[in-house]
Design a protein around this motif. Sequence first.
Motif, PDB file in Angstrom:
ATOM      1  N   LEU A 140      39.046  44.226  41.064  1.00 13.27           N
ATOM      2  CA  LEU A 140      39.992  43.209  41.300  1.00 13.27           C
ATOM      3  C   LEU A 140      41.442  42.670  41.493  1.00 13.27           C
ATOM      4  CD1 LEU A 140      37.375  42.929  44.582  1.00 13.27           C
ATOM      5  CD2 LEU A 140      38.902  44.703  44.289  1.00 13.27           C
ATOM      6  N   ALA A 141      40.831  42.055  40.072  1.00 11.71           N
ATOM      7  CA  ALA A 141      41.621  40.884  39.856  1.00 11.71           C
ATOM      8  C   ALA A 141      40.739  39.985  38.359  1.00 11.71           C
ATOM      9  CB  ALA A 141      41.692  39.485  40.711  1.00 11.71           C
ATOM     10  N   GLY A 142      41.612  39.460  37.766  1.00  7.08           N
ATOM     11  CA  GLY A 142      41.462  39.414  36.182  1.00  7.08           C
ATOM     12  C   GLY A 142      40.505  37.515  36.130  1.00  7.08           C
ATOM     13  N   SER A 143      40.752  37.005  37.364  1.00 11.94           N
ATOM     14  CA  SER A 143      39.854  35.727  36.800  1.00 11.94           C
ATOM     15  C   SER A 143      39.374  35.434  37.956  1.00 11.94           C
ATOM     16  CB  SER A 143      41.346  34.323  35.944  1.00 11.94           C
ATOM     17  OG  SER A 143      41.411  34.466  37.110  1.00 11.94           O
ATOM     18  N   LYS A 144      38.578  34.607  38.235  1.00 10.03           N
ATOM     19  CA  LYS A 144      38.540  33.613  40.352  1.00 10.03           C
ATOM     20  C   LYS A 144      39.756  33.451  40.548  1.00 10.03           C
ATOM     21  CE  LYS A 144      35.500  30.295  42.486  1.00 10.03           C
ATOM     22  NZ  LYS A 144      35.796  29.292  42.746  1.00 10.03           N
ATOM     23  N   GLN A 145      40.501  32.482  40.020  1.00 10.26           N
ATOM     24  CA  GLN A 145      41.709  32.460  40.529  1.00 10.26           C
ATOM     25  C   GLN A 145      42.632  33.717  41.112  1.00 10.26           C
ATOM     26  OE1 GLN A 145      40.290  31.200  37.454  1.00 10.26           O
ATOM     27  NE2 GLN A 145      40.113  29.301  38.279  1.00 10.26           N
ATOM     28  N   GLU A 146      42.505  34.385  40.138  1.00  8.40           N
ATOM     29  CA  GLU A 146      43.909  35.115  40.799  1.00  8.40           C
ATOM     30  C   GLU A 146      42.468  36.051  41.983  1.00  8.40           C
ATOM     31  OE1 GLU A 146      44.380  37.961  37.564  1.00  8.40           O
ATOM     32  OE2 GLU A 146      44.952  36.568  36.426  1.00  8.40           O
ATOM     33  N   LEU A 147      41.046  36.112  41.569  1.00  9.09           N
ATOM     34  CA  LEU A 147      40.640  36.495  42.798  1.00  9.09           C
ATOM     35  C   LEU A 147      40.328  36.347  44.334  1.00  9.09           C
ATOM     36  CD1 LEU A 147      38.312  38.990  43.095  1.00  9.09           C
ATOM     37  CD2 LEU A 147      36.682  37.255  42.387  1.00  9.09           C
ATOM     38  N   VAL A 148      40.964  35.097  44.456  1.00 15.16           N
ATOM     39  CA  VAL A 148      41.198  33.946  45.849  1.00 15.16           C
ATOM     40  C   VAL A 148      42.419  34.338  45.772  1.00 15.16           C
ATOM     41  CG1 VAL A 148      41.250  31.534  46.023  1.00 15.16           C
ATOM     42  CG2 VAL A 148      39.479  32.480  44.510  1.00 15.16           C
ATOM     43  N   ARG A 149      43.159  34.166  45.051  1.00 19.92           N
ATOM     44  CA  ARG A 149      45.090  34.579  45.194  1.00 19.92           C
ATOM     45  C   ARG A 149      44.379  36.107  46.086  1.00 19.92           C
ATOM     46  NH1 ARG A 149      49.696  36.241  44.249  1.00 19.92           N
ATOM     47  NH2 ARG A 149      51.126  35.417  45.043  1.00 19.92           N
ATOM     48  N   GLU A 150      43.981  36.900  45.283  1.00 22.00           N
ATOM     49  CA  GLU A 150      43.317  38.336  46.315  1.00 22.00           C
ATOM     50  C   GLU A 150      43.222  38.704  47.931  1.00 22.00           C
ATOM     51  OE1 GLU A 150      45.019  42.252  46.299  1.00 22.00           O
ATOM     52  OE2 GLU A 150      45.597  41.034  45.061  1.00 22.00           O
ATOM     53  N   ALA A 151      42.097  38.049  47.553  1.00 22.17           N
ATOM     54  CA  ALA A 151      41.258  37.244  48.917  1.00 22.17           C
ATOM     55  C   ALA A 151      41.895  37.207  49.890  1.00 22.17           C
ATOM     56  CB  ALA A 151      39.783  37.042  48.776  1.00 22.17           C
ATOM     57  N   VAL A 152      42.935  36.173  49.537  1.00 20.35           N
ATOM     58  CA  VAL A 152      43.813  35.742  50.497  1.00 20.35           C
ATOM     59  C   VAL A 152      44.954  35.975  50.946  1.00 20.35           C
ATOM     60  CG1 VAL A 152      45.404  33.622  50.907  1.00 20.35           C
ATOM     61  CG2 VAL A 152      43.193  33.551  49.980  1.00 20.35           C
ATOM     62  N   LYS A 153      45.495  36.586  50.055  1.00 22.02           N
ATOM     63  CA  LYS A 153      46.540  37.255  50.284  1.00 22.02           C
ATOM     64  C   LYS A 153      46.175  39.399  50.549  1.00 22.02           C
ATOM     65  CE  LYS A 153      48.157  39.577  47.082  1.00 22.02           C
ATOM     66  NZ  LYS A 153      49.108  39.738  45.842  1.00 22.02           N
ATOM     67  N   ARG A 191      42.720  51.342  44.882  1.00 29.86           N
ATOM     68  CA  ARG A 191      40.944  50.921  44.785  1.00 29.86           C
ATOM     69  C   ARG A 191      40.239  51.539  45.556  1.00 29.86           C
ATOM     70  NH1 ARG A 191      42.628  45.471  48.020  1.00 29.86           N
ATOM     71  NH2 ARG A 191      43.702  44.555  45.996  1.00 29.86           N
ATOM     72  N   THR A 192      38.660  51.998  44.627  1.00 30.58           N
ATOM     73  CA  THR A 192      38.106  52.847  45.027  1.00 30.58           C
ATOM     74  C   THR A 192      37.511  52.506  46.345  1.00 30.58           C
ATOM     75  OG1 THR A 192      36.326  51.969  44.036  1.00 30.58           O
ATOM     76  CG2 THR A 192      37.271  53.383  42.683  1.00 30.58           C
ATOM     77  N   ALA A 193      36.237  53.197  47.289  1.00 30.54           N
ATOM     78  CA  ALA A 193      35.758  52.215  47.967  1.00 30.54           C
ATOM     79  C   ALA A 193      35.017  51.536  48.335  1.00 30.54           C
ATOM     80  CB  ALA A 193      35.155  54.256  48.977  1.00 30.54           C
ATOM     81  N   ARG A 194      34.451  51.438  46.906  1.00 27.47           N
ATOM     82  CA  ARG A 194      33.717  50.235  46.148  1.00 27.47           C
ATOM     83  C   ARG A 194      34.401  49.112  46.410  1.00 27.47           C
ATOM     84  NH1 ARG A 194      28.885  47.707  46.062  1.00 27.47           N
ATOM     85  NH2 ARG A 194      28.518  46.564  43.894  1.00 27.47           N
ATOM     86  N   GLN A 195      35.670  48.880  45.761  1.00 28.21           N
ATOM     87  CA  GLN A 195      36.143  48.001  45.779  1.00 28.21           C
ATOM     88  C   GLN A 195      36.549  47.759  46.397  1.00 28.21           C
ATOM     89  OE1 GLN A 195      38.773  49.905  42.826  1.00 28.21           O
ATOM     90  NE2 GLN A 195      37.956  48.974  40.900  1.00 28.21           N
ATOM     91  N   THR A 196      36.963  48.155  47.565  1.00 31.28           N
ATOM     92  CA  THR A 196      37.274  47.748  48.629  1.00 31.28           C
ATOM     93  C   THR A 196      37.017  47.522  49.655  1.00 31.28           C
ATOM     94  OG1 THR A 196      39.331  49.122  49.054  1.00 31.28           O
ATOM     95  CG2 THR A 196      38.783  48.521  51.417  1.00 31.28           C
ATOM     96  N   ASP A 197      34.831  47.660  49.776  1.00 30.27           N
ATOM     97  CA  ASP A 197      33.848  46.865  50.196  1.00 30.27           C
ATOM     98  C   ASP A 197      33.679  45.741  49.948  1.00 30.27           C
ATOM     99  OD1 ASP A 197      31.493  46.932  52.046  1.00 30.27           O
ATOM    100  OD2 ASP A 197      30.600  46.986  50.056  1.00 30.27           O
ATOM    101  N   VAL A 198      33.959  45.679  48.233  1.00 27.79           N
ATOM    102  CA  VAL A 198      33.817  44.857  47.919  1.00 27.79           C
ATOM    103  C   VAL A 198      34.582  43.666  48.205  1.00 27.79           C
ATOM    104  CG1 VAL A 198      33.369  42.659  45.493  1.00 27.79           C
ATOM    105  CG2 VAL A 198      31.854  45.550  46.130  1.00 27.79           C
ATOM    106  N   LEU A 199      36.121  43.861  47.682  1.00 28.33           N
ATOM    107  CA  LEU A 199      36.957  42.503  49.158  1.00 28.33           C
ATOM    108  C   LEU A 199      36.567  42.175  50.059  1.00 28.33           C
ATOM    109  CD1 LEU A 199      39.336  41.557  47.920  1.00 28.33           C
ATOM    110  CD2 LEU A 199      40.980  43.614  48.224  1.00 28.33           C
ATOM    111  N   LYS A 200      36.707  43.510  51.290  1.00 29.88           N
ATOM    112  CA  LYS A 200      36.784  42.624  52.525  1.00 29.88           C
ATOM    113  C   LYS A 200      35.212  41.912  52.317  1.00 29.88           C
ATOM    114  CE  LYS A 200      38.072  47.253  54.375  1.00 29.88           C
ATOM    115  NZ  LYS A 200      38.062  48.300  55.168  1.00 29.88           N
TER     116      LYS A 200
END
Length: 190
Positions: A48-61, A6-15
């Motif tokens: 970060l993820a291909g769909s909202k569902q995957e985005l939620v899962r990635e955030a929870v992980k 992940r880029t710094a921007r992606q890491t920041d957005v994920l956090k």
Amino acid sequence: MPSSRRTARQTDVLKRLVALFAAEGFASFTLDELTERLSCSKTTLYQLAGSKQELVREAVKHYFREAAAAVEKRVADTSAPADRVVAYLDAVAEQLRPLSRQFLDDMAHFEPAREVYKANTYFAADRIRQLIAEGVDAGAFREVHAAFVSEVAAATMQEIQRGEIAKRTGLTDAEAYAELASLIVHAVSM
């Protein structure tokens, strides 16, 4: 996408996404609302993820990965077997404290997120089993079936997560974890 790529921007957005979900839940958000609240593009979210569902899962992980590291650090800083069990469960409670009831409810109703939580609860139960077995081996705890004690802990942790303990006892999640730690330590102490 693995965090090392992940880029710094992606890491920041994920956090920030994790913090937003923890505070407000995730079920009601659309991708458009997320891009507005996070001041980012859909492209950034899709990286970060291909769909909202995957985005939620990635955030929870991501949340549970960070929480597990913090919990293990707390245990590593503790040496007495009983204190290690208490430190572990106190640290778990500390890590769950920022999670809103809405987040926990959303997670309970969304299979991919629920599976992540369930896997983490099983990991926690196994870790409690290890801590108890270490205490038995060190002579600090009486002979107990560590796997059984850890299963009881896991079942209780699931009930705490679902909000059932709070409903039935009036305890906050943190108070319930403190009671669980006390119960386990007293049950295994000599």
